[in-house]
Write a protein that holds these residues in place. Sequence first.
Motif, PDB file in Angstrom:
ATOM      1  N   ALA A 249     -13.434  -2.932  11.372  1.00  0.00           N
ATOM      2  CA  ALA A 249     -14.457  -2.149  12.069  1.00  0.00           C
ATOM      3  C   ALA A 249     -14.614  -0.816  11.341  1.00  0.00           C
ATOM      4  O   ALA A 249     -13.865  -0.497  10.411  1.00  0.00           O
ATOM      5  CB  ALA A 249     -14.064  -1.925  13.532  1.00  0.00           C
ATOM      6  N   ASP A 250     -15.593  -0.018  11.765  1.00  0.00           N
ATOM      7  CA  ASP A 250     -15.758   1.324  11.211  1.00  0.00           C
ATOM      8  C   ASP A 250     -14.656   2.228  11.762  1.00  0.00           C
ATOM      9  O   ASP A 250     -14.351   2.211  12.960  1.00  0.00           O
ATOM     10  CB  ASP A 250     -17.120   1.900  11.586  1.00  0.00           C
ATOM     11  N   ASP A 251     -14.063   3.009  10.866  1.00  0.00           N
ATOM     12  CA  ASP A 251     -12.920   3.858  11.212  1.00  0.00           C
ATOM     13  C   ASP A 251     -13.329   5.319  11.054  1.00  0.00           C
ATOM     14  O   ASP A 251     -13.719   5.753   9.966  1.00  0.00           O
ATOM     15  CB  ASP A 251     -11.738   3.527  10.292  1.00  0.00           C
ATOM     16  N   HIS A 252     -13.261   6.078  12.153  1.00  0.00           N
ATOM     17  CA  HIS A 252     -13.557   7.508  12.143  1.00  0.00           C
ATOM     18  C   HIS A 252     -12.333   8.221  12.699  1.00  0.00           C
ATOM     19  O   HIS A 252     -12.017   8.068  13.888  1.00  0.00           O
ATOM     20  CB  HIS A 252     -14.776   7.838  13.007  1.00  0.00           C
ATOM     21  N   ARG A 253     -11.628   8.994  11.854  1.00  0.00           N
ATOM     22  CA  ARG A 253     -10.393   9.607  12.371  1.00  0.00           C
ATOM     23  C   ARG A 253     -10.183  11.016  11.855  1.00  0.00           C
ATOM     24  O   ARG A 253     -10.536  11.364  10.717  1.00  0.00           O
ATOM     25  CB  ARG A 253      -9.185   8.731  12.109  1.00  0.00           C
ATOM     26  N   LEU A 254      -9.601  11.820  12.751  1.00  0.00           N
ATOM     27  CA  LEU A 254      -9.234  13.198  12.457  1.00  0.00           C
ATOM     28  C   LEU A 254      -7.720  13.274  12.349  1.00  0.00           C
ATOM     29  O   LEU A 254      -7.005  12.844  13.247  1.00  0.00           O
ATOM     30  CB  LEU A 254      -9.728  14.126  13.573  1.00  0.00           C
ATOM     31  N   SER A 255      -7.224  13.824  11.243  1.00  0.00           N
ATOM     32  CA  SER A 255      -5.792  14.010  11.020  1.00  0.00           C
ATOM     33  C   SER A 255      -5.460  15.489  11.140  1.00  0.00           C
ATOM     34  O   SER A 255      -6.011  16.317  10.411  1.00  0.00           O
ATOM     35  CB  SER A 255      -5.391  13.504   9.633  1.00  0.00           C
ATOM     36  N   LEU A 256      -4.571  15.826  12.069  1.00  0.00           N
ATOM     37  CA  LEU A 256      -4.113  17.199  12.271  1.00  0.00           C
ATOM     38  C   LEU A 256      -2.664  17.283  11.819  1.00  0.00           C
ATOM     39  O   LEU A 256      -1.809  16.545  12.333  1.00  0.00           O
ATOM     40  CB  LEU A 256      -4.238  17.593  13.739  1.00  0.00           C
ATOM     41  N   GLY A 257      -2.377  18.158  10.851  1.00  0.00           N
ATOM     42  CA  GLY A 257      -1.055  18.155  10.248  1.00  0.00           C
ATOM     43  C   GLY A 257      -0.409  19.516  10.155  1.00  0.00           C
ATOM     44  O   GLY A 257      -1.083  20.554  10.090  1.00  0.00           O
ATOM     45  N   LEU A 258       0.923  19.498  10.157  1.00  0.00           N
ATOM     46  CA  LEU A 258       1.736  20.694   9.969  1.00  0.00           C
ATOM     47  C   LEU A 258       2.879  20.345   9.026  1.00  0.00           C
ATOM     48  O   LEU A 258       3.596  19.367   9.246  1.00  0.00           O
ATOM     49  CB  LEU A 258       2.300  21.184  11.305  1.00  0.00           C
ATOM     50  N   ARG A 259       3.047  21.134   7.979  1.00  0.00           N
ATOM     51  CA  ARG A 259       4.127  20.939   7.006  1.00  0.00           C
ATOM     52  C   ARG A 259       4.894  22.243   6.847  1.00  0.00           C
ATOM     53  O   ARG A 259       4.279  23.309   6.720  1.00  0.00           O
ATOM     54  CB  ARG A 259       3.547  20.495   5.663  1.00  0.00           C
ATOM     55  N   HIS A 260       6.211  22.145   6.847  1.00  0.00           N
ATOM     56  CA  HIS A 260       7.056  23.313   6.611  1.00  0.00           C
ATOM     57  C   HIS A 260       7.973  23.011   5.435  1.00  0.00           C
ATOM     58  O   HIS A 260       8.653  21.980   5.421  1.00  0.00           O
ATOM     59  CB  HIS A 260       7.895  23.639   7.847  1.00  0.00           C
ATOM     60  N   PHE A 261       8.012  23.887   4.449  1.00  0.00           N
ATOM     61  CA  PHE A 261       8.887  23.685   3.295  1.00  0.00           C
ATOM     62  C   PHE A 261       9.521  25.014   2.918  1.00  0.00           C
ATOM     63  O   PHE A 261       8.857  26.054   2.904  1.00  0.00           O
ATOM     64  CB  PHE A 261       8.129  23.060   2.111  1.00  0.00           C
ATOM     65  N   GLU A 262      10.838  24.970   2.660  1.00  0.00           N
ATOM     66  CA  GLU A 262      11.551  26.206   2.350  1.00  0.00           C
ATOM     67  C   GLU A 262      12.854  25.918   1.615  1.00  0.00           C
ATOM     68  O   GLU A 262      13.353  24.785   1.598  1.00  0.00           O
ATOM     69  CB  GLU A 262      11.849  26.987   3.624  1.00  0.00           C
ATOM     70  N   ASN A 263      13.413  26.951   1.019  1.00  0.00           N
ATOM     71  CA  ASN A 263      14.758  26.940   0.453  1.00  0.00           C
ATOM     72  C   ASN A 263      15.632  27.840   1.318  1.00  0.00           C
ATOM     73  O   ASN A 263      15.279  29.003   1.560  1.00  0.00           O
ATOM     74  CB  ASN A 263      14.749  27.451  -0.991  1.00  0.00           C
ATOM     75  N   TRP A 264      16.772  27.305   1.776  1.00  0.00           N
ATOM     76  CA  TRP A 264      17.649  28.070   2.647  1.00  0.00           C
ATOM     77  C   TRP A 264      19.095  27.715   2.342  1.00  0.00           C
ATOM     78  O   TRP A 264      19.505  26.557   2.458  1.00  0.00           O
ATOM     79  CB  TRP A 264      17.332  27.767   4.110  1.00  0.00           C
ATOM     80  N   ASN A 265      19.882  28.706   1.915  1.00  0.00           N
ATOM     81  CA  ASN A 265      21.300  28.487   1.602  1.00  0.00           C
ATOM     82  C   ASN A 265      21.505  27.280   0.687  1.00  0.00           C
ATOM     83  O   ASN A 265      22.308  26.389   0.967  1.00  0.00           O
ATOM     84  CB  ASN A 265      22.102  28.306   2.887  1.00  0.00           C
ATOM     85  N   LYS A 266      20.759  27.232  -0.378  1.00  0.00           N
ATOM     86  CA  LYS A 266      20.804  26.172  -1.387  1.00  0.00           C
ATOM     87  C   LYS A 266      20.188  24.855  -0.927  1.00  0.00           C
ATOM     88  O   LYS A 266      20.055  23.923  -1.732  1.00  0.00           O
ATOM     89  CB  LYS A 266      22.231  25.913  -1.870  1.00  0.00           C
ATOM     90  N   LEU A 267      19.803  24.760   0.339  1.00  0.00           N
ATOM     91  CA  LEU A 267      19.148  23.548   0.829  1.00  0.00           C
ATOM     92  C   LEU A 267      17.634  23.667   0.658  1.00  0.00           C
ATOM     93  O   LEU A 267      17.049  24.731   0.876  1.00  0.00           O
ATOM     94  CB  LEU A 267      19.484  23.316   2.301  1.00  0.00           C
ATOM     95  N   LYS A 268      17.029  22.571   0.282  1.00  0.00           N
ATOM     96  CA  LYS A 268      15.575  22.531   0.130  1.00  0.00           C
ATOM     97  C   LYS A 268      15.013  21.579   1.192  1.00  0.00           C
ATOM     98  O   LYS A 268      15.373  20.399   1.234  1.00  0.00           O
ATOM     99  CB  LYS A 268      15.178  22.064  -1.269  1.00  0.00           C
TER     100      LYS A 268
END
Length: 450
Positions: A249-268
């Motif tokens: 069928a015809d597909d109409h979609r809205l994607s709402l996204g949140l991404r968090h990326f950081e370096n903290w105490n040697k962890l990525k």
Amino acid sequence: MKKGNLTLLLLLISFATQGQESKLRFGMLRQQDGVSILKEKEAKTLYEHVKWIPIGTNSSLSFGGSYRFQPEAFINEEFSSEVDQDDIWFLNRFQFHSHLKLAGKFELFAELNSSLIDSKTNLAPVDRDKLSFNQLFARYHLNRNWNMLVGRQNMRLGSGRLVDIREGPNVRLSFDLAQLQYKNANTEVTAFYAVPVRVAPGVFDNKALDFQESVGAIYWTQHWNANSSTDIYAIYKEEEAKTWDSGTADDHRLSLGLRHFENWNKLKYNNEFVFQTGSFGDQDIRAWTVSFSIEHPVSFLGENSSIGLKTEAISGDTSDTDSTLNTFDGLYPRGAYFGRVARIGPSNLFDIHPYFDTSMRRFTFEFDYVAFWRLSTDDGVYGPPLNLQYPSINEERFIGHQLGSIVAFEVNSFINLELEANVIFPGAFLDESGLDDTLFHSVLTMEFKF
């Protein structure tokens, strides 16, 4: 390697080594090549004189390109030895570009592409494109923060989870688009409306502005400090006659996204959540995905290394008789989402993915393991291009184990060699579908950039 391919590669290597002391670095997107370093360099090689040509005091013209040759082989490509699925083919991709910059205000970028393949019978659209414009766009800088772009471009948003340039396959993904972008030291905002280019195998025969499919987006990246950033975005996609396990069928979609990326105490960290809503025919869309990635540096044989773990849950349809579609659409993901073997894509999936990588001088080694499950037993298993690969015909969840390794060698700044190998052991879902033979895959990549 065929004689003609070997001859071409040797000629290119010979040309490159003449300028191997150059400190130029090439971007994945070649409009990002760092050629401005040549502006201050007084003694240039012949190659560097051709690479970057000054025009007056604040304008320039640069040239470049790449050649990539890949022998690729499968054994039991479709997890069955009952039919002939053992094959090897040879992929060739040549790209050439020119980049004109005028007065710090205007840019014109053009990139030709020729992607060829030998010895493969069943071709996919990403395998062959004899000659086309991979990119062709004009950009105007309104001021130091704002610019606008019109034309054909490869795009990568954020981590490339939903929109990527599709570097793995032979033919990259291009969009015909109009784009407005704002950028300062801490903030980047991009808004665009785009139509994906439909690839045809001939010469300049790709379908442009085919509005059977289109996408528009606002993508905001905020760098809170040197170590912590977020992406917030809304992407709206329309596609006619889309096929999921529950139908077409015809597909109409809205994607709402949140991404968090950081370096903290040697962890990525690199974590992302996406919720999708819209309509699929007369059904409502309610789909989602959540992914977590964590990486930690380690010392291995005295070299810099890292170990990491990725895991993600991606929704699948929970019923083919209700009024809601829960299958997540990965939109335009990497063509090699879980390696170049490219059997499993980002829909109706739960996976656990530990990995290890290390570098030793010019060598890089990567090893990973992935375990795949269907998140919903009422939905099938999809490939990286979001096509239905294996319909839901049983109640089993476990898809299989995948082991992968990559060994890469950087000859110099122009030449890279890489060998990737993958093995997939079928799980209960594939076994019960009559697909119970182990898949073996390997690909050798030899790439020259100039």
